[in-house]
Scaffold this motif. Structure first.
Motif, PDB file in Angstrom:
ATOM      1  N   PHE A  87      31.771  38.484  39.678  1.00 40.60           N
ATOM      2  CA  PHE A  87      31.303  39.806  40.061  1.00 40.60           C
ATOM      3  C   PHE A  87      30.388  39.731  41.279  1.00 40.60           C
ATOM      4  N   VAL A  88      29.431  38.798  41.240  1.00 38.27           N
ATOM      5  CA  VAL A  88      28.492  38.650  42.359  1.00 38.27           C
ATOM      6  C   VAL A  88      29.226  38.207  43.623  1.00 38.27           C
ATOM      7  N   LYS A  89      30.171  37.286  43.476  1.00 39.27           N
ATOM      8  CA  LYS A  89      30.923  36.802  44.633  1.00 39.27           C
ATOM      9  C   LYS A  89      31.763  37.911  45.248  1.00 39.27           C
ATOM     10  N   THR A  90      32.304  38.784  44.411  1.00 38.86           N
ATOM     11  CA  THR A  90      33.180  39.851  44.902  1.00 38.86           C
ATOM     12  C   THR A  90      32.407  40.985  45.566  1.00 38.86           C
ATOM     13  N   TYR A  91      31.272  41.388  44.960  1.00 44.88           N
ATOM     14  CA  TYR A  91      30.602  42.607  45.414  1.00 44.88           C
ATOM     15  C   TYR A  91      29.238  42.372  46.086  1.00 44.88           C
ATOM     16  N   GLU A 106      38.949  48.198  39.903  1.00 46.33           N
ATOM     17  CA  GLU A 106      39.372  46.877  40.353  1.00 46.33           C
ATOM     18  C   GLU A 106      38.969  45.779  39.372  1.00 46.33           C
ATOM     19  N   PHE A 107      37.711  45.795  38.939  1.00 42.00           N
ATOM     20  CA  PHE A 107      37.201  44.650  38.187  1.00 42.00           C
ATOM     21  C   PHE A 107      37.598  44.682  36.712  1.00 42.00           C
ATOM     22  N   SER A 108      38.011  45.835  36.190  1.00 41.81           N
ATOM     23  CA  SER A 108      38.470  45.870  34.796  1.00 41.81           C
ATOM     24  C   SER A 108      39.689  44.971  34.615  1.00 41.81           C
ATOM     25  N   ARG A 109      40.498  44.826  35.681  1.00 34.77           N
ATOM     26  CA  ARG A 109      41.663  43.933  35.602  1.00 34.77           C
ATOM     27  C   ARG A 109      41.220  42.476  35.509  1.00 34.77           C
ATOM     28  N   VAL A 110      40.136  42.146  36.208  1.00 38.90           N
ATOM     29  CA  VAL A 110      39.590  40.788  36.124  1.00 38.90           C
ATOM     30  C   VAL A 110      39.063  40.528  34.714  1.00 38.90           C
ATOM     31  N   LEU A 111      38.360  41.506  34.156  1.00 44.73           N
ATOM     32  CA  LEU A 111      37.865  41.368  32.787  1.00 44.73           C
ATOM     33  C   LEU A 111      39.013  41.147  31.812  1.00 44.73           C
ATOM     34  N   SER A 112      40.092  41.913  31.989  1.00 44.93           N
ATOM     35  CA  SER A 112      41.261  41.776  31.119  1.00 44.93           C
ATOM     36  C   SER A 112      41.857  40.373  31.204  1.00 44.93           C
ATOM     37  N   GLN A 113      42.050  39.888  32.420  1.00 42.50           N
ATOM     38  CA  GLN A 113      42.643  38.557  32.623  1.00 42.50           C
ATOM     39  C   GLN A 113      41.774  37.450  32.032  1.00 42.50           C
ATOM     40  N   GLN A 114      40.462  37.532  32.265  1.00 42.60           N
ATOM     41  CA  GLN A 114      39.576  36.478  31.795  1.00 42.60           C
ATOM     42  C   GLN A 114      39.350  36.541  30.289  1.00 42.60           C
ATOM     43  N   ILE A 115      39.382  37.738  29.716  1.00 37.85           N
ATOM     44  CA  ILE A 115      39.308  37.863  28.255  1.00 37.85           C
ATOM     45  C   ILE A 115      40.502  37.170  27.627  1.00 37.85           C
TER      46      ILE A 115
END
Length: 220
Positions: A87-91, A106-115
């Motif tokens: 998150f910090v690296k992205t934003y 955008e970031f909810s997809r990252v949360l989904s993938q990492q979960i």
């Protein structure tokens, strides 16, 4: 699935979140954000029923997830550390002024993938073991959520167990198909080996018979 819900927030302002099942975890999580004491960096966990809310707060940015109590602490906190860094690296500094849900699309997809990765991929825990358990996680005490939320504010955590069970059933079927495929290939290899062995035996027998003294007709 070990991790069922996650969010990223600045103070009590939720910037992104994702849930794998129907649940009111987001409501309970917001109460936790409002009630966490102090402003210092912290790693804390709060239990409710058989679920645990794990919280990592660093430089005003809070990452929270809800996981099964069977998930332990190592995987959830490795997940939180990963999400915080991403998150910090992205934003960057944009998180300081972002509006509520400003990064959610955008970031909810990252949360989904990492979960999914930290819940289902054995490599997630294997890599974390190689790195060694984070020292701060070793000292995290799991308090009951009632210690954070006033009893009058406490909400019952509702989780769609049907969806949760369906996820477990899907993983079981996937493992069963993988096992069935492995057994099938093993049988194919065994059958091929037996056929080759049988052909070798037949060849040897025919060679012996044809070159034997009692069957001159086999000779040229």
């Amino acid at each position: 699935m070990a991790i069922l819900y996650a969010l990223v927030a600045r103070g009590s302002v939720v910037l992104a979140e994702f849930s794998t099942t129907s649940t009111n975890a987001n409501t309970v999580a917001r109460q936790i954000l409002e009630k966490i004491p102090g402003n210092d960096d912290s790693h804390v966990s709060y239990s409710q029923d058989r679920y645990i809310f794990h919280v990592k707060r660093t430089d005003g940015l809070t990452v929270l997830c809800m996981a099964d109590d069977t998930a332990g602490r190592r995987i959830p906190f490795a997940f939180l550390e990963d999400i915080h860094q991403r998150f910090v690296k992205t934003y960057g500094r944009a998180v300081l002024t972002a509006q509520a849900y400003g990064m959610n699309e955008e970031f909810s997809r990252v949360l989904s993938q990492q979960i999914d990765y930290y819940s289902n991929d054995p490599n997630a825990d294997r890599m974390n073991r190689l790195k060694g358990e984070m020292s701060q996680v070793r000292n995290v005490m799991i308090d009951n959520i009632d210690k954070v939320l006033e009893r009058g504010d406490r909400l019952e955590l509702l989780v769609d167990k049907t969806t949760h069970m369906q996820g477990n059933t899907f993983r079981f079927r996937k493992q069963a198909r993988r096992f069935k495929s492995t057994v099938w290939w093993r049988n194919v290899k065994l059958t091929v080996a037996l056929i080759v062995l049988l052909l070798i035996i037949i060849y040897v027998v025919v060679a012996i018979v044809c070159h034997g003294p009692t069957l001159p007709s086999c000779r040229k």
